[in-house]
Scaffold this active site. Structure first.
Site, PDB file in Angstrom:
ATOM      1  N   HIS A  66       0.832  -1.207   0.000  1.00 22.49           N
ATOM      2  CA  HIS A  66       0.000   0.000   0.000  1.00 22.49           C
ATOM      3  C   HIS A  66       0.864   1.253   0.000  1.00 22.49           C
ATOM      4  O   HIS A  66       2.087   1.199   0.181  1.00 22.49           O
ATOM      5  CB  HIS A  66      -0.939   0.001   1.212  1.00 22.49           C
ATOM      6  CG  HIS A  66      -0.228  -0.011   2.535  1.00 22.49           C
ATOM      7  ND1 HIS A  66       0.330   1.117   3.088  1.00 22.49           N
ATOM      8  CD2 HIS A  66       0.014  -1.022   3.406  1.00 22.49           C
ATOM      9  CE1 HIS A  66       0.877   0.807   4.257  1.00 22.49           C
ATOM     10  NE2 HIS A  66       0.705  -0.489   4.469  1.00 22.49           N
ATOM     11  N   CYS A  81       3.003  -4.908   6.708  1.00 20.05           N
ATOM     12  CA  CYS A  81       2.751  -4.611   5.294  1.00 20.05           C
ATOM     13  C   CYS A  81       3.990  -4.027   4.624  1.00 20.05           C
ATOM     14  O   CYS A  81       4.971  -3.701   5.270  1.00 20.05           O
ATOM     15  CB  CYS A  81       1.592  -3.631   5.165  1.00 20.05           C
ATOM     16  SG  CYS A  81      -0.001  -4.315   5.669  1.00 20.05           S
TER      17      CYS A  81
END
Length: 203
Positions: A163, A179
Protein backbone atom coordinates in the site's frame (compact mmCIF):
# COMPACT_ATOMS: atom_id res chain seq x y z
CA UNK A 1 39.47 33.61 0.18
CA UNK A 2 40.74 30.24 1.40
CA UNK A 3 38.21 27.96 3.08
CA UNK A 4 39.23 26.16 6.24
CA UNK A 5 39.08 22.33 6.33
CA UNK A 6 36.11 22.66 8.70
CA UNK A 7 34.14 24.80 6.20
CA UNK A 8 34.99 22.47 3.32
CA UNK A 9 33.98 19.41 5.36
CA UNK A 10 30.70 21.01 6.39
CA UNK A 11 29.84 21.86 2.76
CA UNK A 12 30.66 18.31 1.64
CA UNK A 13 28.55 16.85 4.45
CA UNK A 14 25.54 19.03 3.59
CA UNK A 15 25.82 18.22 -0.12
CA UNK A 16 26.09 14.51 0.62
CA UNK A 17 23.14 14.63 3.00
CA UNK A 18 20.96 16.32 0.38
CA UNK A 19 21.90 13.65 -2.16
CA UNK A 20 21.01 10.86 0.25
CA UNK A 21 17.64 12.41 1.02
CA UNK A 22 16.84 12.70 -2.68
CA UNK A 23 17.89 9.16 -3.56
CA UNK A 24 14.96 7.07 -2.21
CA UNK A 25 12.33 9.23 -3.88
CA UNK A 26 13.40 7.92 -7.29
CA UNK A 27 12.11 4.70 -8.77
CA UNK A 28 14.20 3.06 -11.45
CA UNK A 29 12.14 2.40 -14.56
CA UNK A 30 13.09 0.39 -17.62
CA UNK A 31 10.77 -0.08 -20.59
CA UNK A 32 12.23 -2.78 -22.81
CA UNK A 33 11.28 -2.86 -26.46
CA UNK A 34 11.82 -6.79 -27.02
CA UNK A 35 -2.89 5.67 10.82
CA UNK A 36 -2.03 8.43 10.10
CA UNK A 37 1.15 10.05 11.28
CA UNK A 38 3.33 8.21 13.81
CA UNK A 39 1.21 5.06 13.48
CA UNK A 40 4.33 2.99 14.06
CA UNK A 41 7.72 3.39 15.59
CA UNK A 42 10.57 3.52 13.08
CA UNK A 43 13.99 1.99 13.52
CA UNK A 44 15.62 5.41 13.87
CA UNK A 45 14.64 9.02 14.37
CA UNK A 46 12.86 9.95 11.09
CA UNK A 47 14.61 13.34 11.05
CA UNK A 48 18.02 11.68 10.77
CA UNK A 49 19.75 11.28 7.43
CA UNK A 50 20.20 7.54 6.97
CA UNK A 51 22.17 5.50 4.50
CA UNK A 52 19.66 3.25 2.75
CA UNK A 53 21.10 0.03 1.30
CA UNK A 54 22.07 1.81 -1.90
CA UNK A 55 24.50 -0.94 -2.91
CA UNK A 56 21.77 -3.60 -2.85
CA UNK A 57 19.07 -1.41 -4.42
CA UNK A 58 19.64 -2.62 -7.97
CA UNK A 59 17.85 -4.19 -10.91
CA UNK A 60 17.24 -7.94 -10.74
CA UNK A 61 16.30 -10.62 -13.25
CA UNK A 62 12.98 -12.38 -12.61
CA UNK A 63 14.21 -15.90 -13.48
CA UNK A 64 15.75 -16.90 -10.12
CA UNK A 65 12.43 -16.11 -8.40
CA UNK A 66 9.59 -17.07 -10.76
CA UNK A 67 9.00 -19.84 -13.30
CA UNK A 68 7.20 -17.31 -15.53
CA UNK A 69 5.80 -13.79 -15.38
CA UNK A 70 2.28 -14.65 -16.52
CA UNK A 71 -0.15 -11.99 -15.23
CA UNK A 72 2.82 -10.04 -13.88
CA UNK A 73 5.22 -10.71 -11.02
CA UNK A 74 6.09 -8.72 -7.89
CA UNK A 75 9.22 -9.45 -5.83
CA UNK A 76 9.63 -7.73 -2.46
CA UNK A 77 13.17 -7.90 -1.07
CA UNK A 78 12.88 -7.08 2.63
CA UNK A 79 16.67 -6.90 3.02
CA UNK A 80 17.28 -4.24 0.38
CA UNK A 81 13.81 -2.75 1.06
CA UNK A 82 12.91 -2.77 -2.60
CA UNK A 83 9.95 -3.92 -4.68
CA UNK A 84 10.50 -5.25 -8.22
CA UNK A 85 7.74 -5.59 -10.82
CA UNK A 86 7.81 -7.37 -14.18
CA UNK A 87 4.87 -7.23 -16.59
CA UNK A 88 3.50 -10.47 -18.00
CA UNK A 89 5.26 -9.97 -21.33
CA UNK A 90 8.40 -8.63 -19.56
CA UNK A 91 8.25 -5.37 -21.52
CA UNK A 92 7.95 -3.30 -18.31
CA UNK A 93 10.22 -3.49 -15.28
CA UNK A 94 9.89 -1.25 -12.23
CA UNK A 95 11.98 -0.90 -9.08
CA UNK A 96 10.62 0.99 -6.07
CA UNK A 97 11.96 1.74 -2.55
CA UNK A 98 9.71 0.40 0.22
CA UNK A 99 9.14 0.33 3.93
CA UNK A 100 9.31 -3.10 5.54
CA UNK A 101 8.12 -4.61 8.85
CA UNK A 102 9.75 -3.47 12.08
CA UNK A 103 10.72 -6.96 13.26
CA UNK A 104 11.17 -10.50 11.99
CA UNK A 105 8.11 -11.53 14.02
CA UNK A 106 5.97 -9.14 11.97
CA UNK A 107 7.50 -10.20 8.65
CA UNK A 108 5.94 -12.89 6.49
CA UNK A 109 7.96 -14.36 3.64
CA UNK A 110 6.93 -16.62 0.80
CA UNK A 111 4.56 -16.76 -2.16
CA UNK A 112 1.17 -15.10 -2.34
CA UNK A 113 -0.83 -13.13 -4.90
CA UNK A 114 -2.93 -10.00 -5.26
CA UNK A 115 -6.55 -10.83 -4.51
CA UNK A 116 -8.09 -7.34 -4.36
CA UNK A 117 -7.26 -3.80 -5.47
CA UNK A 118 -8.69 -0.73 -3.73
CA UNK A 119 -8.42 2.99 -4.47
CA UNK A 120 -8.93 5.03 -1.30
CA UNK A 121 -8.71 2.09 1.12
CA UNK A 122 -10.24 2.04 4.59
CA UNK A 123 -8.09 0.93 7.52
CA UNK A 124 -8.83 -1.03 10.65
CA UNK A 125 -6.10 -2.19 13.04
CA UNK A 126 -5.67 -5.93 13.37
CA UNK A 127 -6.38 -7.50 16.78
CA UNK A 128 -2.64 -7.79 17.49
CA UNK A 129 -2.09 -4.13 16.55
CA UNK A 130 -4.88 -3.10 18.89
CA UNK A 131 -3.36 -5.19 21.66
CA UNK A 132 0.00 -3.48 21.22
CA UNK A 133 -1.53 -0.02 20.70
CA UNK A 134 -4.91 0.20 22.49
CA UNK A 135 -5.02 3.97 21.93
CA UNK A 136 -5.30 3.53 18.15
CA UNK A 137 -8.71 4.21 16.54
CA UNK A 138 -10.84 1.25 15.47
CA UNK A 139 -11.37 2.71 12.00
CA UNK A 140 -9.81 5.31 9.69
CA UNK A 141 -11.57 6.19 6.44
CA UNK A 142 -9.94 7.14 3.14
CA UNK A 143 -7.93 10.35 3.20
CA UNK A 144 -4.69 11.91 4.40
CA UNK A 145 -4.88 10.29 7.85
CA UNK A 146 -5.20 6.77 6.46
CA UNK A 147 -2.03 4.69 6.99
CA UNK A 148 -2.72 2.74 3.75
CA UNK A 149 -2.23 5.86 1.64
CA UNK A 150 -4.07 6.32 -1.64
CA UNK A 151 -4.09 2.74 -3.00
CA UNK A 152 -3.82 -0.78 -1.57
CA UNK A 153 -3.11 -4.18 -3.09
CA UNK A 154 -4.59 -6.87 -0.83
CA UNK A 155 -2.67 -10.16 -0.69
CA UNK A 156 -4.05 -13.65 -0.14
CA UNK A 157 -2.54 -13.61 3.36
CA UNK A 158 -4.99 -12.16 5.89
CA UNK A 159 -4.12 -8.59 6.93
CA UNK A 160 -1.19 -8.23 4.52
CA UNK A 161 -1.10 -5.44 1.95
CA UNK A 162 1.17 -3.58 -0.41
CA UNK A 163 0.00 0.00 0.00
CA UNK A 164 0.90 3.66 -0.11
CA UNK A 165 1.73 5.93 2.79
CA UNK A 166 1.27 9.62 3.48
CA UNK A 167 4.22 9.51 5.92
CA UNK A 168 7.09 9.47 3.44
CA UNK A 169 9.67 9.25 6.25
CA UNK A 170 8.84 5.54 6.56
CA UNK A 171 10.04 4.57 3.08
CA UNK A 172 13.43 2.86 3.12
CA UNK A 173 13.05 1.91 6.78
CA UNK A 174 11.82 -0.84 9.04
CA UNK A 175 8.61 0.93 10.00
CA UNK A 176 5.51 -1.19 9.34
CA UNK A 177 3.43 -3.68 11.30
CA UNK A 178 3.77 -6.28 8.55
CA UNK A 179 2.75 -4.61 5.29
CA UNK A 180 4.94 -3.26 2.51
CA UNK A 181 4.69 0.49 2.00
CA UNK A 182 5.45 2.63 -1.06
CA UNK A 183 5.32 6.31 -1.84
CA UNK A 184 1.78 7.19 -2.95
CA UNK A 185 2.90 8.04 -6.48
CA UNK A 186 4.64 4.66 -6.76
CA UNK A 187 1.73 2.58 -5.44
CA UNK A 188 -0.57 4.42 -7.87
CA UNK A 189 1.69 3.39 -10.74
CA UNK A 190 2.04 -0.20 -9.50
CA UNK A 191 -1.73 -0.36 -8.97
CA UNK A 192 -2.22 0.38 -12.66
CA UNK A 193 0.30 -2.27 -13.73
CA UNK A 194 -0.88 -5.19 -11.58
CA UNK A 195 -3.98 -7.35 -11.73
CA UNK A 196 -5.95 -9.55 -9.38
CA UNK A 197 -3.95 -12.75 -9.67
CA UNK A 198 -0.53 -11.10 -10.09
CA UNK A 199 1.97 -13.32 -8.28
CA UNK A 200 3.91 -11.92 -5.33
CA UNK A 201 7.02 -13.24 -3.61
CA UNK A 202 8.47 -11.80 -0.40
CA UNK A 203 12.07 -12.75 0.39
Amino acid sequence: MTRSPTQTGRRAFLAGGAALLATPALAQTTNYTTPFENSTVVERDPSEVVRRNISSFRSLDWRPYFSDTRNGAVLVDTTSRALHFWSGDQSVYKLYPTSVPLTEELTRLGRTEIVRKVVGPEWRPTPSMKERNPEWPDYVGPGPDNPLGTHALYLSWTYYRIHGTHDTRKIGRKSSNGCIGLYNEHIAELFGLTNVGTQVLLI
